[in-house]
Design an enzyme around this catalytic site. Structure first.
Site, PDB file in Angstrom:
ATOM      1  N   ASP A   1       0.813  -1.220   0.000  1.00  0.00           N
ATOM      2  CA  ASP A   1       0.000   0.000   0.000  1.00  0.00           C
ATOM      3  C   ASP A   1       0.846   1.269   0.000  1.00  0.00           C
ATOM      4  O   ASP A   1       0.329   2.358  -0.274  1.00  0.00           O
ATOM      5  CB  ASP A   1      -0.940   0.013   1.207  1.00  0.00           C
ATOM      6  CG  ASP A   1      -2.097  -0.958   1.041  1.00  0.00           C
ATOM      7  OD1 ASP A   1      -2.412  -1.319  -0.107  1.00  0.00           O
ATOM      8  OD2 ASP A   1      -2.677  -1.366   2.060  1.00  0.00           O
TER       9      ASP A   1
ATOM     10  N   LYS B   1      -5.743  -2.891  -7.518  1.00  0.00           N
ATOM     11  CA  LYS B   1      -6.151  -2.143  -6.328  1.00  0.00           C
ATOM     12  C   LYS B   1      -7.333  -1.233  -6.697  1.00  0.00           C
ATOM     13  O   LYS B   1      -8.035  -1.479  -7.664  1.00  0.00           O
ATOM     14  CB  LYS B   1      -4.959  -1.340  -5.786  1.00  0.00           C
ATOM     15  CG  LYS B   1      -3.870  -2.213  -5.175  1.00  0.00           C
ATOM     16  CD  LYS B   1      -4.331  -2.826  -3.864  1.00  0.00           C
ATOM     17  CE  LYS B   1      -3.223  -3.544  -3.129  1.00  0.00           C
ATOM     18  NZ  LYS B   1      -3.672  -4.078  -1.825  1.00  0.00           N
TER      19      LYS B   1
ATOM     20  N   ARG C   1      -2.741   0.973  -9.960  1.00  0.00           N
ATOM     21  CA  ARG C   1      -1.844   1.943  -9.322  1.00  0.00           C
ATOM     22  C   ARG C   1      -0.524   2.099 -10.061  1.00  0.00           C
ATOM     23  O   ARG C   1       0.103   3.171  -9.976  1.00  0.00           O
ATOM     24  CB  ARG C   1      -1.603   1.562  -7.854  1.00  0.00           C
ATOM     25  CG  ARG C   1      -2.788   1.916  -6.972  1.00  0.00           C
ATOM     26  CD  ARG C   1      -2.510   1.683  -5.507  1.00  0.00           C
ATOM     27  NE  ARG C   1      -3.678   2.088  -4.711  1.00  0.00           N
ATOM     28  CZ  ARG C   1      -3.935   1.655  -3.488  1.00  0.00           C
ATOM     29  NH1 ARG C   1      -3.115   0.796  -2.901  1.00  0.00           N
ATOM     30  NH2 ARG C   1      -5.005   2.073  -2.839  1.00  0.00           N
TER      31      ARG C   1
END
Length: 427
Positions: free
Chosen positions: A312, A339, A343
């Site tokens: 993350d 995600k 991303r």
């Protein structure tokens, strides 16, 4: 919205909001435990609020006091059929973990999500949960949401090797296994965050962990607890980055979670040459105060089993790489493509438009630094972490204006992000 640029320095002390992963799980386990659970430090972002509302719709009494959330747990057998579909909003954690929990109930439920969540693959949970005996169906080959879960009260234990490194998939299976007669064994591809395993034990459950193998026997009963949730390292990551790359900055972040399955970012900062120190370390609560200051960074390679421990944080690590001398390689991170948005593409698009020398690869990014950043009109793509990465990147901009579309995505995990930025801003 127009973002702040030309930052002179960020200084001060800050407490970031409660850990999102732990907050979700605290609500889930509080609801299925027997007796009352009191949660302090809960994140009240949109994702966690979706989990709370889902359990209210399932008949669980949840209310707030001045500084805590109180849940009157109903046990595994006490959930009631929802009178409408459960809306998970943007939260993949909510959808996947609730699917695992509801796989063992004696009713059917539909799980909905927003446009972003409706593009995320759910086959990674429908396959193991179907092997256990539940019936799950989504849209198309990847079982995209909406997801219908038809529970089965006589699930079968399974031995299952995870095809991807995913704490959400692991957690979905564990929540089903807690309600299943017999022993379920999960073999992880790589070690992932272990908040679910820790919370099972915290609520009085039992499981066995040996390296990448987790064994759990069911059915089990859990007891309500009082919990104190530490600050979210994934939210702290943006301030850590700002402290490292905005000249003259000096930041102290209090009560940040340092669970070892989550601290890959801190190792990367040290490898890049960042000035970071730990204070007030509480090993029992896995929390510490982190201090960072402006640093000269160098490019490194990030890959392998480190990736699940910082998945993350990779957007903000990519930003750090734009301000590091040399080349930074991020590999083995193809999970970023599924995600809240892709991303890898979003990070390279945003930072590239702002002047960074960054290229996407199939499973990561290559960034050459150090490069100055300039103004641009960009979008979060509905992804909270892309939004916060952009806001920190904008602080370095000396020429031009940075405008950010769909900035409301940041409310997913950090409702007071811009208020905290104002607190740290020094002219």
């Amino acid at each position: 919205m127009k973002l702040k640029t030309k930052a002179k320095a960020l200084r001060g002390r800050l407490r970031v909001p409660g850990d999102k992963s732990i907050s979700h799980r605290a609500v889930i386990f509080g609801a299925i435990a027997e007796g009352q659970t009191v949660i302090h430090g809960l994140l009240r972002g949109q994702d966690v609020l979706a989990t709370i509302q889902a359990f209210r719709d399932l008949g669980v009494t949840i209310y707030e006091s001045a500084d805590s959330l109180i849940i009157e747990g109903r046990g595994f057998k006490g959930l009631k059929p929802a009178q409408k579909p459960l809306d998970m909003g943007n939260s993949g954690t909510s959808m996947r973990l609730l699917a695992g929990l509801l796989a063992a109930q004696d009713f059917s439920v539909q799980l909905l999500g927003d446009d972003s969540l409706s593009r995320r693959p759910m086959d990674r949970i429908t396959i193991p949960l179907s092997l256990m005996g539940a019936e799950l169906s989504g849209q198309g080959e990847k079982e995209l949401p909406p997801l219908i879960v038809k529970g089965c009260q006589e699930l079968r234990p399974i031995h299952y090797q995870l095809p991807v490194a995913s704490a959400q998939v692991k957690s979905a299976i564990l929540l089903a296994a807690l309600q299943t007669q017999g022993e379920t064994v999960i073999l992880e591809k790589e070690l992932t965050r272990n908040h679910t395993e820790e919370m099972i034990e915290q609520f009085g459950g039992k499981l066995s962990v040996a390296g990448k193998q987790i064994s759990i026997k069911g059915p089990q009963r859990l007891q309500g607890q009082t919990l104190q949730i530490p600050g979210d390292l994934s939210s702290a990551a943006f301030w850590l980055a700002a402290g490292l790359i905005v000249p003259g900055s000096d930041l102290v972040l209090e009560n940040v979670g340092i669970n070892p399955t989550r601290t890959g970012l801190l190792e990367v900062i040290e490898k890049m040459g960042g000035r970071i120190s730990y204070q007030a370390v509480d090993k029992d609560r896995q929390a510490a105060t982190l201090k960072v200051s402006y640093s000269t960074l160098k490019g490194i390679e990030i890959s392998g089993d480190l990736i699940p421990r910082l998945i993350d944080e990779l957007p903000v690590i990519a930003l750090l790489a734009t301000q590091a001398q040399g080349t930074t390689y991020i590999r083995d991170a193809q999970e970023l493509r599924v995600k809240e948005t892709d991303r890898i593409q979003a990070v390279t698009d945003v930072l590239g438009q702002m002047g960074a020398d960054i290229q996407a690869t199939e499973d990561g990014m290559v960034t050459r630094g150090k490069t100055p950043l300039h103004g641009a009109a960009v979008s979060t793509c509905g992804d909270h972490r892309i939004g916060m990465m952009t806001a920190i990147a904008a602080l370095l901009v000396e020429e031009g204006q940075v405008t950010l579309e769909r900035a409301e995505a940041i409310l997913t995990s950090y409702p007071d992000f811009f208020k905290d930025l104002e607190r740290l801003w020094h002219d």
